[in-house]
Design an enzyme around this catalytic site. Structure first.
Site, PDB file in Angstrom:
ATOM      1  N   SER A 199       0.927  -1.209   0.081  1.00 21.36           N
ATOM      2  CA  SER A 199      -0.023   0.095   0.020  1.00 21.36           C
ATOM      3  C   SER A 199       0.975   1.168   0.024  1.00 21.36           C
ATOM      4  O   SER A 199       0.425   2.338  -0.111  1.00 21.36           O
ATOM      5  CB  SER A 199      -1.087   0.047   1.366  1.00 21.36           C
ATOM      6  N   HIS A 232      -3.366  -4.168  -5.096  1.00 22.49           N
ATOM      7  CA  HIS A 232      -3.708  -3.497  -3.792  1.00 22.49           C
ATOM      8  C   HIS A 232      -5.106  -3.742  -3.589  1.00 22.49           C
ATOM      9  O   HIS A 232      -5.986  -3.249  -4.225  1.00 22.49           O
ATOM     10  CB  HIS A 232      -3.250  -2.057  -3.767  1.00 22.49           C
TER      11      HIS A 232
END
Length: 516
Positions: A126, A147
């Site tokens: 992230s 992600h």
């Protein structure tokens, strides 16, 4: 890597790291009908992950959301690995290990010696650059970012982030995998915060700036953003939910990675609160206190009655003036229609991106008689008023009573450039416009990703169109003029579309890549 349409099929997906994110990714993968190999360096973590996922499926069966047959089929797709070499036959391996760059690079180097040359290596990072993670690999073209958001099965979005060396067929396979999982695949470039975390910078940092200016308190800002703005949760309640230890680190990281971009500037308030261990729900105290019965929200200040007095409404914004005059008439208060107010009048101003002091001074009014009213989002669900530093107490009390005459909640602010909602929305829109300007993602992708990933009522570009791009630009220009802060400089994307009179969602016909 070869461009082979057969690579679009998937037989087995590997997930490394059985923490919260890894478990969620494994659950989602199995529910998508794919076999998934689960691995963690701690064998007990893998066993616990299978038990955890199986328990969640059993609860869904009990609630009627899944059949017993589906539960059994899903369970058969979970394959426990005892060694990393058990992932050798996987088509894609997704790492969800601790957020440490060296660890991720080391893992991918080890995997390169195990998996086939066509296996995609996906990182759930992230905060780190996908390109930098891939730089440690012999075949960086096979590395891509996938992600996911927590909780993975419920957050219907996956950011797909190709690095600078990622091959086109790897990107195509990643987009296909995301679609198979039933999530919106938001293709974005490899930039700090990618798309969603980047777009979310304004919500927290601007709220903290408002607090830092002494304009109001956290609970008031949260009430305004929920009631007036239509957001699911206010910024301070959200910071408490996420945990300041996590939020502060993200704010600092993105700010530094963008080389101190003022639009992403954090607040010193979070560093102090972090040192005090006021992290939010996890420590039972953050911007709010949390007891046995849940969050303790301070009550709203009581609004006292006040006798009617003459009301004069500024005519600078005719639509805003009409709304306020209608409110005054419904309340039964006398309305002055002259070009200038009497000495007894309560003067209502309707600034856009200005504070009450500047608005009163510019119109040649006595600031002691003046209060500013925010009509940006209408006057239906909550009303915000702002006093100048010298507004007479009786005038302020009269304004509160007038706005509250029908029981609508009223929030009173100290003088602040742009109220709360105006400046929060303007900053959200501006960062969204800059993301579009930098071609980080396509306009439609930006809006949908933010709606899904952050839960905003509208994505930033649609939000700007909802309130009006010209009004948003005016707010930003006035904020920058008043403060001198480049934080509020308007994106060229916003300026150009306002000048052309087109929606902020209007792209430039460029190929951003197909979005699913």
């Amino acid at each position: 890597m070869a461009n082979d349409t057969s690579l679009q099929s998937f037989n087995k997906i590997g997930v490394v790291g059985m923490g919260t994110m890894g478990r969620g990714i494994a659950q989602l993968t199995a529910e998508a009908g794919l076999n998934v190999v689960l691995f963690d360096v701690h064998a007990e973590a893998t066993r616990e992950a299978v038990t955890y996922i199986s328990t969640r499926w059993q609860r869904q069966v009990e609630k009627g959301r899944m059949t017993e047959d589906q539960r059994q089929q899903n369970g058969q797709r979970l394959i426990q690995a005892t060694e990393l070499t058990d992932l050798a036959n996987c088509d894609v391996v997704i790492e969800a290990v601790a957020e440490k760059l060296a660890l991720k690079q080391s893992l991918f180097r080890e995997l390169e010696g195990i998996v086939g040359s066509q296996t995609v290596l996906a990182t759930n990072t992230s905060s780190f650059s996908v390109t930098e993670i891939a730089s440690a690999c012999h075949l960086p073209e096979r590395v891509i970012g996938l992600h996911f958001f927590n909780p993975v099965p419920l957050m219907k979005i996956i950011e797909v982030i190709p690095g600078l060396r990622t091959a086109a067929d790897v990107l195509a396979r990643a987009l296909t995998l995301g679609k198979m999982m039933g999530h919106f695949t938001a293709q974005t470039t490899d930039t700090p915060g990618f798309l969603v975390n980047h777009a979310g910078r304004a919500f927290s940092t601007e709220a903290l700036r408002i607090i830092g200016e002494g304009a109001t308190d956290p609970a008031t800002i949260d009430r305004i953003m929920v009631d007036q703005g239509g957001f699911r949760m206010g910024p301070f309640m959200l910071l408490d939910l996420i945990g300041l230890d996590v939020s502060h680190a993200v704010m600092e990281s993105i700010y530094q990675q963008f080389y101190q971009e003022p639009r992403c500037r954090p607040s010193p308030l979070t560093r102090q609160r972090l040192a005090a261990n006021l992290l939010g729900r996890k420590t039972h105290e953050g911007f709010y206190r949390y007891g046995d019965s849940g969050v303790e929200v301070p009550p709203e200040p009581a609004i006292a009655d006040a006798p009617p007095r003459p009301v004069w409404v500024s005519q600078e914004d005719l639509c805003a003036a009409l709304a306020l005059e209608t409110l005054v008439e419904k309340a039964g208060w006398p309305l002055e229609k002259g070009a200038t107010p009497s000495e007894q009048a309560l003067c209502l101003l309707t600034p856009l991106g200005e504070d009450a002091t500047h608005c009163a001074h510019r119109q040649g009014l006595n600031a002691r008689q003046c209060v500013a009213i925010d009509t940006f989002a209408g006057l239906d669900k909550r009303r915000s008023l702002m006093v100048t530093p010298i507004t007479d107490a009786a005038v302020a009390q009269a304004a509160q009573a007038l706005l509250h005459h029908d029981g609508t909640p009223v929030s009173t602010l100290n003088d602040s450039t742009g109220f709360v909602l105006q400046r929060m929305v303007a900053c959200i829109v501006n960062i969204g416009a800059e993301i579009a300007q930098q071609r980080i993602a396509a306009p439609a992708t930006i809006d949908r990703a933010v709606e899904l990933g952050l839960g905003y009522p509208l994505g930033p570009l649609r939000l700007g169109d909802h309130y009006g791009g010209e009004r948003v630009l005016t707010i930003l220009n006035n904020l920058q003029s008043a403060t001198g802060d480049p934080r509020y400089r308007a994106s060229l994307w916003l300026k150009r579309r306002v000048m052309l009179g087109v929606d902020l969602t209007t792209d430039e016909g460029l190929n951003y890549g197909e979005q699913q």
